[in-house]
Write a protein that holds these residues in place. Structure first.
Motif, PDB file in Angstrom:
ATOM      1  N   ARG A   2      71.361  10.070   9.114  1.00 46.42           N
ATOM      2  CA  ARG A   2      72.411  10.146  10.186  1.00 46.42           C
ATOM      3  C   ARG A   2      71.461  10.330  11.495  1.00 46.42           C
ATOM      4  NH1 ARG A   2      77.659   9.914   9.548  1.00 46.42           N
ATOM      5  NH2 ARG A   2      78.112  11.260  11.585  1.00 46.42           N
ATOM      6  N   ALA A  75      77.051  17.392  18.969  1.00 47.43           N
ATOM      7  CA  ALA A  75      77.310  18.081  17.628  1.00 47.43           C
ATOM      8  C   ALA A  75      78.246  17.827  16.803  1.00 47.43           C
ATOM      9  CB  ALA A  75      77.624  19.758  17.976  1.00 47.43           C
ATOM     10  N   ASN A  78      77.500  15.031  13.776  1.00 43.76           N
ATOM     11  CA  ASN A  78      76.585  15.723  12.441  1.00 43.76           C
ATOM     12  C   ASN A  78      75.291  15.103  12.339  1.00 43.76           C
ATOM     13  OD1 ASN A  78      78.770  17.522  11.942  1.00 43.76           O
ATOM     14  ND2 ASN A  78      79.965  15.853  11.339  1.00 43.76           N
ATOM     15  N   GLU A  80      71.347  14.265  11.296  1.00 42.27           N
ATOM     16  CA  GLU A  80      70.313  14.980  10.795  1.00 42.27           C
ATOM     17  C   GLU A  80      69.229  14.998  11.743  1.00 42.27           C
ATOM     18  OE1 GLU A  80      70.096  13.971   6.221  1.00 42.27           O
ATOM     19  OE2 GLU A  80      71.190  11.860   7.347  1.00 42.27           O
ATOM     20  N   ASN A  97      68.566  22.042  18.652  1.00 46.70           N
ATOM     21  CA  ASN A  97      68.820  22.879  17.480  1.00 46.70           C
ATOM     22  C   ASN A  97      69.760  22.184  16.708  1.00 46.70           C
ATOM     23  OD1 ASN A  97      66.837  24.725  17.973  1.00 46.70           O
ATOM     24  ND2 ASN A  97      68.171  25.947  19.278  1.00 46.70           N
ATOM     25  N   ILE A  98      70.646  21.267  17.165  1.00 49.09           N
ATOM     26  CA  ILE A  98      71.561  20.543  16.523  1.00 49.09           C
ATOM     27  C   ILE A  98      71.217  19.863  15.329  1.00 49.09           C
ATOM     28  CG2 ILE A  98      73.406  18.848  16.777  1.00 49.09           C
ATOM     29  CD1 ILE A  98      73.612  19.698  19.831  1.00 49.09           C
ATOM     30  N   PRO A  99      70.348  19.037  15.438  1.00 45.84           N
ATOM     31  CA  PRO A  99      70.364  17.979  14.163  1.00 45.84           C
ATOM     32  C   PRO A  99      69.506  18.889  12.965  1.00 45.84           C
ATOM     33  CG  PRO A  99      69.113  16.962  16.019  1.00 45.84           C
ATOM     34  CD  PRO A  99      69.273  18.401  16.534  1.00 45.84           C
ATOM     35  N   THR A 100      69.988  18.719  11.754  1.00 50.65           N
ATOM     36  CA  THR A 100      69.498  19.666  10.634  1.00 50.65           C
ATOM     37  C   THR A 100      67.966  19.466  10.259  1.00 50.65           C
ATOM     38  OG1 THR A 100      70.496  18.241   9.063  1.00 50.65           O
ATOM     39  CG2 THR A 100      72.060  19.728   9.737  1.00 50.65           C
ATOM     40  N   ARG A 101      67.389  17.858  10.673  1.00 51.29           N
ATOM     41  CA  ARG A 101      66.146  17.729   9.948  1.00 51.29           C
ATOM     42  C   ARG A 101      65.318  17.484  11.018  1.00 51.29           C
ATOM     43  NH1 ARG A 101      67.143  13.615   4.926  1.00 51.29           N
ATOM     44  NH2 ARG A 101      65.648  14.916   4.024  1.00 51.29           N
ATOM     45  N   CYS A 103      63.919  17.075  15.182  1.00 49.22           N
ATOM     46  CA  CYS A 103      63.796  16.102  16.598  1.00 49.22           C
ATOM     47  C   CYS A 103      62.245  15.564  16.755  1.00 49.22           C
ATOM     48  CB  CYS A 103      64.187  16.942  17.753  1.00 49.22           C
ATOM     49  SG  CYS A 103      65.844  17.785  17.593  1.00 49.22           S
ATOM     50  N   CYS A 188      60.363  16.434   4.328  1.00 51.13           N
ATOM     51  CA  CYS A 188      59.595  17.040   5.524  1.00 51.13           C
ATOM     52  C   CYS A 188      58.318  16.144   5.810  1.00 51.13           C
ATOM     53  CB  CYS A 188      58.962  18.318   4.674  1.00 51.13           C
ATOM     54  SG  CYS A 188      57.624  17.812   3.286  1.00 51.13           S
TER      55      CYS A 188
END
Length: 306
Positions: A2, A75, A78, A80, A97-101, A103, A188
């Motif tokens: 996403r 936000a 959702n 990633e 800081n919003i994306p979980t994986r 920028c 990663c």
């Protein structure tokens, strides 16, 4: 994955298309608001918005990413990953800081050289022998994030900002798609810290920089003409009119700076060497070859450019 994609000009189009083709879920496209363009100054959508609409993607065009309600809307999708390519707006830390994986950004230089707004132009102007593209992590400090991958290309005497822009845009898209595949597969991305001692800054071009100073060397002026193609285009005065110089190359020659040394080909003396003009444009006219210009303006040996 996403993905939120943030980009505005033509430079950012290939990467968005590549991510779509790779099957990623582009949950939001951030692009700058429509701007007046053309003779009628009608509102025009950015190239990225045009592509997004073709694919039925959700487009969000805030004037700023600082308001809380804007950040809440971002936000809510959702995402990633946030991918940035010549977006043109400051991205606050709260949004990063919003994306979980993470920028990631496509930057048109070989970092840490030429951080900033005009990296391709500045590389040509400086006489660099190569440039390229860097995929990097986005951090609050300008273009200072860790580097993921790079691609380099030689700068030749035939290159303009336009030719390098097109190559860098294409290869940047390829590298970003590869990086997202690696992130999806492994979770990663290996990265390298930038060497702060090697940092240079590519400051935004000023219109005043476009005027040709014939006392400079032919090499400098060739770089200026090529760096300012396609924008803002180098300029010189001939017959009391400001003409645009679209392409020129340095050659041997000697004479009073600004003086026409010969017309076939059209060569003008510089502080050191001569500038062979290939493509020019008079006010209100179309771009034309040097020979069309010579015939139309009745250029003769000894005439002066200012």
């Amino acid at each position: 994955m996403r993905i939120i994609y943030a980009g505005t000009p033509e430079f950012a189009v290939p990467a968005l298309q590549g991510l779509i083709d790779a099957g990623h879920d582009i949950v939001m496209v951030l692009t700058q608001p429509d701007r007046p363009a053309g003779r009628g100054m009608q509102l025009k959508a950015s190239p990225v918005k045009q592509l997004a609409l073709q694919h039925g993607l959700r487009v969000f065009q805030p004037e700023s990413l600082k308001p809380a309600e804007v950040q809440s809307e971002i936000a809510a999708v959702n995402a990633e990953v946030l991918i940035v390519a010549a977006y043109g707006l400051i991205i606050p830390t709260a949004v990063l800081n919003i994306p979980t994986r993470g920028c990631y950004n496509i930057h048109g230089s070989l970092l840490p050289r030429w951080r900033g707004a005009a990296p391709i132009h500045r590389a040509i102007l400086a006489g660099d022998t190569e440039t390229g593209v860097t995929i990097m992590e986005v951090v609050p400090k300008l273009d200072a994030g860790n580097m993921i991958s790079k691609w380099s290309v030689a700068i030749t005497a035939a290159d303009t900002t336009q030719t390098l822009h097109d190559a860098i845009s294409r290869e940047g898209a390829r590298l970003m798609v590869e990086a997202m595949q690696t992130l999806q597969d492994t979770g990663c991305l290996a990265s390298e810290v930038q060497d702060e001692t090697l940092v240079t800054y590519a400051h935004k071009l000023e219109k005043a920089e476009s005027a040709i100073d014939w006392t400079k060397s032919a090499q400098q002026l060739s770089r200026q003409v090529r760096a300012f193609n396609p924008f803002p285009v180098a300029t010189a005065k001939f017959n009391d009119q400001v003409c645009k110089l679209w392409f020129a190359q340095a050659v041997a020659g000697q004479g009073e700076p600004g003086t026409v040394l010969q017309t076939h080909p059209l060569q003008v003396a510089c502080g050191d060497g001569a500038l062979e003009l290939h493509e020019l444009q008079m006010p209100g006219g179309k771009r034309q070859t040097a020979q069309q210009f010579v015939q139309g303006q009745h250029v003769q040996v000894g005439d002066r450019f200012f």
